[in-house]
Design an enzyme around this catalytic site. Structure first.
Site, PDB file in Angstrom:
ATOM      1  N   ARG A 171      -5.356  -1.376 -10.240  1.00 13.33           N
ATOM      2  CA  ARG A 171      -4.152  -1.277 -11.067  1.00 13.33           C
ATOM      3  C   ARG A 171      -2.939  -1.581 -10.199  1.00 13.33           C
ATOM      4  O   ARG A 171      -2.955  -1.376  -8.988  1.00 13.33           O
ATOM      5  CB  ARG A 171      -4.025   0.124 -11.685  1.00 13.33           C
ATOM      6  CG  ARG A 171      -3.934   1.230 -10.680  1.00 13.33           C
ATOM      7  CD  ARG A 171      -3.958   2.617 -11.304  1.00 13.33           C
ATOM      8  NE  ARG A 171      -3.698   3.617 -10.277  1.00 13.33           N
ATOM      9  CZ  ARG A 171      -2.510   4.035  -9.923  1.00 13.33           C
ATOM     10  NH1 ARG A 171      -1.430   3.538 -10.499  1.00 13.33           N
ATOM     11  NH2 ARG A 171      -2.343   4.941  -8.984  1.00 13.33           N
ATOM     12  N   ARG A 175       6.321  -0.584 -14.687  1.00 15.45           N
ATOM     13  CA  ARG A 175       7.123   0.329 -15.512  1.00 15.45           C
ATOM     14  C   ARG A 175       8.157  -0.456 -16.293  1.00 15.45           C
ATOM     15  O   ARG A 175       8.839  -1.298 -15.720  1.00 15.45           O
ATOM     16  CB  ARG A 175       7.862   1.341 -14.632  1.00 15.45           C
ATOM     17  CG  ARG A 175       6.947   2.321 -13.978  1.00 15.45           C
ATOM     18  CD  ARG A 175       7.753   3.422 -13.338  1.00 15.45           C
ATOM     19  NE  ARG A 175       6.903   4.125 -12.402  1.00 15.45           N
ATOM     20  CZ  ARG A 175       7.298   4.572 -11.234  1.00 15.45           C
ATOM     21  NH1 ARG A 175       8.549   4.405 -10.853  1.00 15.45           N
ATOM     22  NH2 ARG A 175       6.464   5.211 -10.439  1.00 15.45           N
ATOM     23  N   ARG A 248      -9.388  -1.602   8.808  1.00 18.11           N
ATOM     24  CA  ARG A 248      -8.187  -2.357   9.140  1.00 18.11           C
ATOM     25  C   ARG A 248      -7.321  -1.422   9.980  1.00 18.11           C
ATOM     26  O   ARG A 248      -7.387  -0.201   9.841  1.00 18.11           O
ATOM     27  CB  ARG A 248      -7.413  -2.758   7.877  1.00 18.11           C
ATOM     28  CG  ARG A 248      -8.144  -3.748   7.018  1.00 18.11           C
ATOM     29  CD  ARG A 248      -8.223  -5.128   7.631  1.00 18.11           C
ATOM     30  NE  ARG A 248      -6.916  -5.795   7.640  1.00 18.11           N
ATOM     31  CZ  ARG A 248      -6.655  -6.899   8.322  1.00 18.11           C
ATOM     32  NH1 ARG A 248      -7.590  -7.434   9.080  1.00 18.11           N
ATOM     33  NH2 ARG A 248      -5.455  -7.465   8.278  1.00 18.11           N
ATOM     34  N   ARG A 279       5.866  -4.849   6.781  1.00 20.85           N
ATOM     35  CA  ARG A 279       7.070  -4.119   6.377  1.00 20.85           C
ATOM     36  C   ARG A 279       7.861  -3.639   7.579  1.00 20.85           C
ATOM     37  O   ARG A 279       7.361  -3.616   8.700  1.00 20.85           O
ATOM     38  CB  ARG A 279       6.732  -2.949   5.444  1.00 20.85           C
ATOM     39  CG  ARG A 279       5.699  -1.983   5.944  1.00 20.85           C
ATOM     40  CD  ARG A 279       5.358  -0.986   4.858  1.00 20.85           C
ATOM     41  NE  ARG A 279       4.589   0.134   5.383  1.00 20.85           N
ATOM     42  CZ  ARG A 279       4.375   1.267   4.720  1.00 20.85           C
ATOM     43  NH1 ARG A 279       4.873   1.430   3.521  1.00 20.85           N
ATOM     44  NH2 ARG A 279       3.669   2.227   5.261  1.00 20.85           N
ATOM     45  N   GLU A 299       5.648  -3.357  11.056  1.00 17.10           N
ATOM     46  CA  GLU A 299       4.213  -3.079  10.924  1.00 17.10           C
ATOM     47  C   GLU A 299       3.436  -4.393  10.781  1.00 17.10           C
ATOM     48  O   GLU A 299       3.778  -5.232   9.963  1.00 17.10           O
ATOM     49  CB  GLU A 299       3.943  -2.227   9.680  1.00 17.10           C
ATOM     50  CG  GLU A 299       4.460  -0.820   9.797  1.00 17.10           C
ATOM     51  CD  GLU A 299       3.986   0.067   8.643  1.00 17.10           C
ATOM     52  OE1 GLU A 299       3.063  -0.337   7.899  1.00 17.10           O
ATOM     53  OE2 GLU A 299       4.552   1.167   8.497  1.00 17.10           O
ATOM     54  N   TYR A 347      -9.785   6.396   2.090  1.00 17.88           N
ATOM     55  CA  TYR A 347      -8.334   6.432   2.226  1.00 17.88           C
ATOM     56  C   TYR A 347      -7.830   7.678   1.512  1.00 17.88           C
ATOM     57  O   TYR A 347      -8.114   7.891   0.345  1.00 17.88           O
ATOM     58  CB  TYR A 347      -7.696   5.180   1.615  1.00 17.88           C
ATOM     59  CG  TYR A 347      -6.194   5.210   1.778  1.00 17.88           C
ATOM     60  CD1 TYR A 347      -5.617   4.935   3.012  1.00 17.88           C
ATOM     61  CD2 TYR A 347      -5.369   5.570   0.720  1.00 17.88           C
ATOM     62  CE1 TYR A 347      -4.250   5.000   3.187  1.00 17.88           C
ATOM     63  CE2 TYR A 347      -4.003   5.635   0.883  1.00 17.88           C
ATOM     64  CZ  TYR A 347      -3.450   5.350   2.124  1.00 17.88           C
ATOM     65  OH  TYR A 347      -2.094   5.434   2.297  1.00 17.88           O
ATOM     66  N   ASP A 349      -4.462  10.199   0.677  1.00 12.48           N
ATOM     67  CA  ASP A 349      -3.052  10.592   0.759  1.00 12.48           C
ATOM     68  C   ASP A 349      -2.993  11.990   1.360  1.00 12.48           C
ATOM     69  O   ASP A 349      -3.971  12.760   1.276  1.00 12.48           O
ATOM     70  CB  ASP A 349      -2.405  10.596  -0.634  1.00 12.48           C
ATOM     71  CG  ASP A 349      -2.026   9.188  -1.084  1.00 12.48           C
ATOM     72  OD1 ASP A 349      -1.758   8.345  -0.212  1.00 12.48           O
ATOM     73  OD2 ASP A 349      -1.998   8.937  -2.312  1.00 12.48           O
TER      74      ASP A 349
END
Length: 366
Positions: A171, A175, A248, A279, A299, A347, A349
């Site tokens: 996804r 918005r 990675r 970034r 980065e 991964y 958060d």
């Protein structure tokens, strides 16, 4: 040899939560950390009075009230809201994709106009998407894909979007409101004084040894704990017996600039393929800093090799299959619990790591 209730391998958030709860319960903990500091990837280094996120931007966000209350019991959080921008060959767009993005891209004003354009562009992929490129166009249309997804994603993964599996992008947040808040979560912020304030509290009752590699003397350290919490790489624990998992990694170039405000926002994504970095982070904006100088980090996403810091698991079928084999070995361990990003090859958060550690602690108390 002193015997501990818990030996915790790695001093990141997962270990920290368990060390803290164990300490509160009067249990003894030994923490072994390969690096020269605690905190794992949320560690902050102070430069020019600015708390620099040494291993990349970490913005705490959660909708889990228990997790939010837990971290706020350890540190006070500010009201930082993540509103990154994208730079495509000098054109500036708001992230996540919202009405500000669409208005800039197409010169439109209403959600209806934006929906019509995206719907029309999505038709370019009529059937089932065969790769990431087709998946992204199917989700957001060709214009957004070309300018804001393609180059960034190819730099992140080191290969063309047409060669990447479609499931990597399940996804893309779109918005149809003028809202630049990246996260939908109820709570968001950064610890006042940086993340070290939080991690120092987590490990305050534990015996911590930094610069120690658990795997170099595994049997000795295993014998030192009733229970071992292992948050290192799961394949390394088994000496890569079944093969190596892929990651990675991210390389940072950090520099101090003689200006008080370099880019006006904490995070700028460079979404064209030609710019070598993904970034630029300007750290002072995480805490609304007013220092005379500023610190930025560029980065670079790159393939992981042994000796580098592993960041993101490569979630393809081969690696998942291999991880499942290691997980089956881990299941048989009587006194070792595998947790966290590397221990579970996923991964995570920050809030999800904390949630997993809180749940693990509860499970261990039964």
């Amino acid at each position: 040899m002193k015997k501990y209730d818990y030996v915790l391998v790695g001093a990141g958030l997962y270990s920290g939560v368990i060390a803290y709860l164990a300490g509160q319960a009067g249990k003894s903990c030994l923490v072994l950390e390969r690096r020269d500091h605690t905190g794992g990837n949320i560690y902050c280094e102070e430069i020019e009075g600015i708390h620099v996120h040494k291993y990349g931007a970490h913005i705490f966000h959660t909708s889990n009230k228990e997790v939010w209350q837990f971290v706020n019991s350890l540190a006070e959080f500010n009201r930082y809201t993540n509103s990154p921008i994208a730079n495509y060959k000098g054109e500036i767009y708001n992230m996540p994709f919202n009405m500000n993005t669409f208005s800039k891209m197409w010169g439109i004003r209403t959600p209806e106009e934006a929906k019509t354009i995206i719907e029309e562009q999505r038709k370019a992929v009529p059937g089932e998407p065969k790769n990431l490129e087709e998946q992204a166009i199917k989700l957001v249309g060709k214009d957004i894909y070309e300018k804001l997804v393609k180059g960034y994603t190819e730099k992140q993964w080191g290969r063309d979007c047409s060669e990447l599996p479609s499931f990597i992008i399940k996804r893309l947040p779109v918005r149809f409101t003028y809202d630049n808040n990246y996260f939908n979560d109820l709570y968001q912020g950064i610890p006042i004084g940086g993340y070290n304030v939080l991690t120092e509290r987590l490990f305050e009752k534990a015996d911590v040894q930094t610069g120690v590699d658990f795997l170099e003397d595994k049997e000795k350290y295993l014998a030192m704990g009733e229970t071992v919490i292992y948050t290192g790489a799961i394949d390394a624990f088994y000496d890569y017996a079944l093969g190596k998992l892929e990651y990675r990694t991210v390389r940072f170039e950090t520099e101090v600039l003689d200006t008080d405000n370099y880019q006006g926002v904490a995070v700028v994504n460079y979404t064209d393929r030609e710019t070598p970095y993904t970034r630029v982070i300007e750290h002072k904006h995480f805490e609304f800093g007013t220092q005379k100088k500023t610190v930025i980090s560029r980065e670079y996403s790159t393939d992981w090799k042994e000796g580098m810091e592993p960041y993101y698991p490569v979630n393809d079928a081969r690696n998942q299959e291999l991880y499942q084999k290691y997980a089956a070995l881990a299941e048989k361990e009587e006194k070792v619990i595998f947790g966290g990003r590397l221990g579970e090859y996923k991964y995570y958060d920050m809030d999800k790591v904390i949630e997993a550690a809180l749940n693990q602690w509860e499970k261990m108390q039964r």
